[in-house]
Structures are given as structure tokens and as C-alpha cells.
Scaffold this motif. Structure first.
Motif, PDB file in Angstrom:
ATOM      1  N   SER A 100      74.758 -43.455 -63.435  1.00  0.00           N
ATOM      2  CA  SER A 100      73.658 -43.213 -62.498  1.00  0.00           C
ATOM      3  C   SER A 100      73.305 -41.731 -62.430  1.00  0.00           C
ATOM      4  O   SER A 100      72.122 -41.366 -62.369  1.00  0.00           O
ATOM      5  N   ARG A 103      71.474 -40.898 -65.711  1.00  0.00           N
ATOM      6  CA  ARG A 103      70.130 -41.469 -65.718  1.00  0.00           C
ATOM      7  C   ARG A 103      69.183 -40.670 -64.841  1.00  0.00           C
ATOM      8  O   ARG A 103      68.040 -40.397 -65.217  1.00  0.00           O
ATOM      9  N   GLU A 104      69.648 -40.286 -63.660  1.00  0.00           N
ATOM     10  CA  GLU A 104      68.813 -39.490 -62.753  1.00  0.00           C
ATOM     11  C   GLU A 104      68.512 -38.125 -63.356  1.00  0.00           C
ATOM     12  O   GLU A 104      67.406 -37.596 -63.231  1.00  0.00           O
ATOM     13  N   LEU A 107      65.705 -38.522 -65.944  1.00  0.00           N
ATOM     14  CA  LEU A 107      64.382 -38.644 -65.337  1.00  0.00           C
ATOM     15  C   LEU A 107      63.886 -37.299 -64.829  1.00  0.00           C
ATOM     16  O   LEU A 107      62.725 -36.928 -65.056  1.00  0.00           O
ATOM     17  N   THR A 108      64.745 -36.545 -64.158  1.00  0.00           N
ATOM     18  CA  THR A 108      64.357 -35.235 -63.650  1.00  0.00           C
ATOM     19  C   THR A 108      63.902 -34.313 -64.775  1.00  0.00           C
ATOM     20  O   THR A 108      62.834 -33.695 -64.701  1.00  0.00           O
ATOM     21  N   ASP A 298      60.220 -44.295 -58.890  1.00  0.00           N
ATOM     22  CA  ASP A 298      61.291 -43.680 -59.672  1.00  0.00           C
ATOM     23  C   ASP A 298      62.442 -44.650 -59.926  1.00  0.00           C
ATOM     24  O   ASP A 298      63.167 -44.511 -60.920  1.00  0.00           O
ATOM     25  N   ILE A 299      62.619 -45.642 -59.061  1.00  0.00           N
ATOM     26  CA  ILE A 299      63.676 -46.631 -59.271  1.00  0.00           C
ATOM     27  C   ILE A 299      63.388 -47.441 -60.527  1.00  0.00           C
ATOM     28  O   ILE A 299      64.272 -47.677 -61.356  1.00  0.00           O
ATOM     29  N   ASN A 302      63.887 -45.331 -63.650  1.00  0.00           N
ATOM     30  CA  ASN A 302      65.299 -45.252 -64.015  1.00  0.00           C
ATOM     31  C   ASN A 302      65.769 -46.514 -64.721  1.00  0.00           C
ATOM     32  O   ASN A 302      66.579 -46.454 -65.659  1.00  0.00           O
ATOM     33  N   GLN A 303      65.276 -47.678 -64.289  1.00  0.00           N
ATOM     34  CA  GLN A 303      65.651 -48.928 -64.960  1.00  0.00           C
ATOM     35  C   GLN A 303      65.165 -48.934 -66.407  1.00  0.00           C
ATOM     36  O   GLN A 303      65.878 -49.389 -67.307  1.00  0.00           O
ATOM     37  N   ILE A 305      64.624 -46.282 -68.256  1.00  0.00           N
ATOM     38  CA  ILE A 305      65.414 -45.300 -68.994  1.00  0.00           C
ATOM     39  C   ILE A 305      66.735 -45.906 -69.443  1.00  0.00           C
ATOM     40  O   ILE A 305      67.133 -45.807 -70.619  1.00  0.00           O
ATOM     41  N   SER A 306      67.448 -46.544 -68.524  1.00  0.00           N
ATOM     42  CA  SER A 306      68.763 -47.083 -68.891  1.00  0.00           C
ATOM     43  C   SER A 306      68.636 -48.274 -69.832  1.00  0.00           C
ATOM     44  O   SER A 306      69.426 -48.423 -70.766  1.00  0.00           O
TER      45      SER A 306
END
Length: 361
Positions: A100, A103-104, A107-108, A298-299, A302-303, A305-306
Motif C-alpha cells: 500500500s 502503490r501510494e 500514484l504521487t 484516487d482509490i 490505486n487499484q 496501478i496495483s
């Protein structure tokens, strides 16, 4: 030998991990690498057209407070890491938070202009049990598997050259109702800005049943994947698999209703495993449009991205996702500045995929 300049961002940690010390030490000793290591937020400055190795040690709490300060700085400027390429390594004390946090971070940095190649994260959980399969396949212990994955990650950072195309082929996937979907309306704005610079194939995952993956035994999945098929067949095998193989970029259109990707889009990602066992997607770009009724775009980012960048190896280009908020059907066209942002998103895609000369990193 011409050295490759790398910026290593390793935020300060009260108890730095010996495993990360060993892995990074080996990387920094490579003769082709010229590295500068930043550990404090005060050292952090914009990196443009560079290569960045993000290396995080997590405290027992699963946090790295210095990275929080660094992250805050980078979020203040959309071009902080403009046209750079990044990878991430995260080492933790427990079985939680490494994925997590990584992943965050992706995104950043991506929203600040950083590109991430497929599979850009290597994580070391406290037990290293996340490397059990790799260790078994390679016939080595868990620490050896961690080292091998770290070396592969470093190689991807040093050799990554995102592809360029004369006329990219884009596959657009959605599961929305065209008449009422703000997400599809926003895609239409972006598509109009792209004009004839790309070829488009749009597939609605509402057409026909999309069964989710049920985790067939590895040998069964591999057997079907070698034939370009999946046990459940249907629209995934007949339409989606061939389209994914042929495309240069994947555009995911994702309405946000409950802070999660819709069931059909999740099923697509899960069912992609069968095709992935046949071939990987390191040369394909991932883009997305997310429209939320209230908040939480953003949630979903993130999904994606992973699921598709970290797991299925799609390239994450700078600013891969356009996130907007509006509620009533059709209201997206009235959002202030929406057409300008749609044009900017389309322009960034064209610059990334149509650029004639690769940037020298």
C-alpha cells in the motif's frame, strides 16, 4: 564507460534496514551507475528527465515520516518529476503496508510527472514470505529471491525506453451506459482532442457475461493461456484477449460508485491472468479516466496501478489518470474547465506516445 545518473530517494528512517542497506549498496557499486542519495525533505528538489530509485524503509508502524514530508513537497508541483522514470523498493518489518505504501508512492510521483515501467515495485515483507513462489521457481532461498527481484528492478530502471508509435492503437474498455455515463461523455471529449492521431477500438464489457476468475490450478490456466484462451471463454477470449494483444495502449473508463472498480472491470483484470501467462505487457501503456460522484478517485487509481501496472506490467506514463468529480447524469459537460483539462490530458498522451525522438535520460 558513460555512467547513468540516478537519483536515489531513500527517506531517513530511525532504524534503517540491513536488507535495504545490502541491496542498495550492491546497486550503488555498479560501475555504470552514478548516484546521488537524498534522505531528507530539505534535500529534495525537482528531478526532470532523470532516473529515480525510490527506496523506503518502513518503521514498525508501517510508516516512514520523512517520506510523508517528501511526498508533501512533491505534491505541490505537477511537474516535480517531469519526464523521469522511476522504480520503487519498500522494506518492512511486518506482513502489512509494503504494497500500500509503494502503490501510494507511485500514484504521487506519477501525478508529479514520473513514468513507471511495468512491475515497478519490489517489496520485502518482514518474513519475506511474499517471495516463496519466486524462490521455489529459482531453486533458491527467500533472501536470494529478494536479491534477484531487486536486481531485475534495477535493470528495468537503467534500461527502460518507453516505445513510440506513428499511430498508436488504443483499446478502450468500459462497462457503462452510454446515454447516462459521465465517464463516457468525458472520454468522448478526450477522444475528440486526440482526433485521428490514434486508432481506437472500444469494447463494452456489458455485452455478454464476464465471469470473474476463480483461480484455476496453475497448470490448467497455463494450458489454456498457451492457446490464447481461458477456461470460461466468452467475450474475454473472443474479443478482449485479441484486442489487448494488438493494442499499444489500454484506456480504462472507470466510474466510481462505491470507491471500487466496477465488477466487470475487476473481472477483466482478474481474467487477464490467462493471457498474461502467455505474454507480458511491458511495451503497452495504461491510461484511465475516473469520474466520481462524490470523492475517492484516487482509490480507483490505486487499484489500477496495483492490478495493471504492478501486477500485469503495463507502463504507467506520467499523469496516467484523469480524475473528475460530478454526480448528475450528463453534468460533466458543465464542470468548469473540463474541456481544457480534457485537451491537456489528450495532449500529454500524444506527446508521450507520438514523440519522434526518445528523450535522452
Amino acid at each position: 564507460m558513460k555512467k547513468i545518473k540516478v537519483t536515489v530517494i531513500r527517506p531517513f528512517c530511525d532504524s534503517p534496514h540491513e536488507r535495504m542497506d545490502a541491496l542498495l549498496g550492491e546497486f550503488l557499486a555498479r560501475p555504470e551507475v552514478s548516484a546521488e542519495v537524498w534522505q531528507r525533505a530539505e534535500q529534495l528538489r525537482p528531478v526532470r528527465d532523470g532516473r529515480i530509485f525510490f527506496a523506503l524503509d518502513l518503521e514498525d508502524t508501517g510508516l516512514n515520516l520523512e517520506w510523508c514530508r517528501m511526498s508533501a513537497r512533491s505534491r505541490q508541483e505537477a511537474s516535480f518529476f517531469r519526464d523521469s522514470v522511476g522504480v520503487v523498493a519498500v522494506d518492512g518489518h511486518s506482513e502489512l503496508y509494503t504494497k500500500s505504501v509503494g502503490r501510494e508512492l507511485v500514484l504521487t510521483a506519477n501525478l508529479a510527472g514520473c513514468l513507471f515501467p511495468g512491475r515497478p515495485l519490489v517489496e520485502g515483507t518482514g518474513s519475506l514470505h511474499n517471495f516463496q513462489v519466486t524462490a521455489q521457481n529459482l531453486g533458491i532461498d527467500l533472501w536470494g529471491a529478494y536479491q534477484a527481484n531487486f536486481r531485475e528492478l534495477a535493470d528495468r530502471l537503467l534500461t527502460s525506453r518507453p516505445p513510440r508509435h506513428e499511430k498508436p492503437r488504443m483499446l478502450v474498455l468500459h462497462a457503462s451506459i452510454r446515454e447516462t455515463s459521465n465517464t463516457l461523455h468525458l472520454w468522448q471529449m478526450v477522444k475528440e482532442e486526440l482526433g485521428e492521431s490514434m486508432e481506437f477500438q472500444e469494447i463494452s464489457l456489458r455485452n455478454g457475461e464476464i465471469y470473474d476468475c476463480v483461480g484455476c490450478p496453475y497448470t490448467m490456466c497455463l494450458h489454456f493461456s498457451e492457446q490464447g484462451k481461458c477456461y470460461y471463454g466468452g467475450v474475454m477470449v473472443e474479443q478482449v484477449y485479441p484486442a489487448v494483444e494488438e493494442c499499444d495502449a489500454l484506456m480504462m473508463l472507470c466510474p466510481n460508485y462505491n470507491d471500487a472498480l466496477s465488477a466487470n472491470l475487476c473481472a477483466f483484470i482478474n481474467r487477464l491472468t490467462a493471457l498474461y501467462r502467455k505474454r507480458q505487457f511491458f511495451e503497452k501503456y495504461l491510461y484511465a479516466i475516473v469520474v466520481s460522484g462524490y470523492s475517492g478517485g484516487d482509490i480507483l487509481a490505486n487499484q489500477l496501478i496495483s492490478g495493471l501496472n504492478m501486477n500485469k506490467t503495463f507502463i504507467l506514463p506520467p499523469g496516467f489518470v484523469m480524475m473528475e468529480t460530478t454526480n448528475a447524469p450528463g453534468s460533466i459537460v458543465h464542470v468548469e474547465g473540463i474541456r481544457e483539462r480534457a485537451a491537456a490530458f489528450a495532449g500529454a498522451m500524444q506527446q508521450q506516445m507520438l514523440q519522434e525522438q526518445e528523450t535522452e535520460l
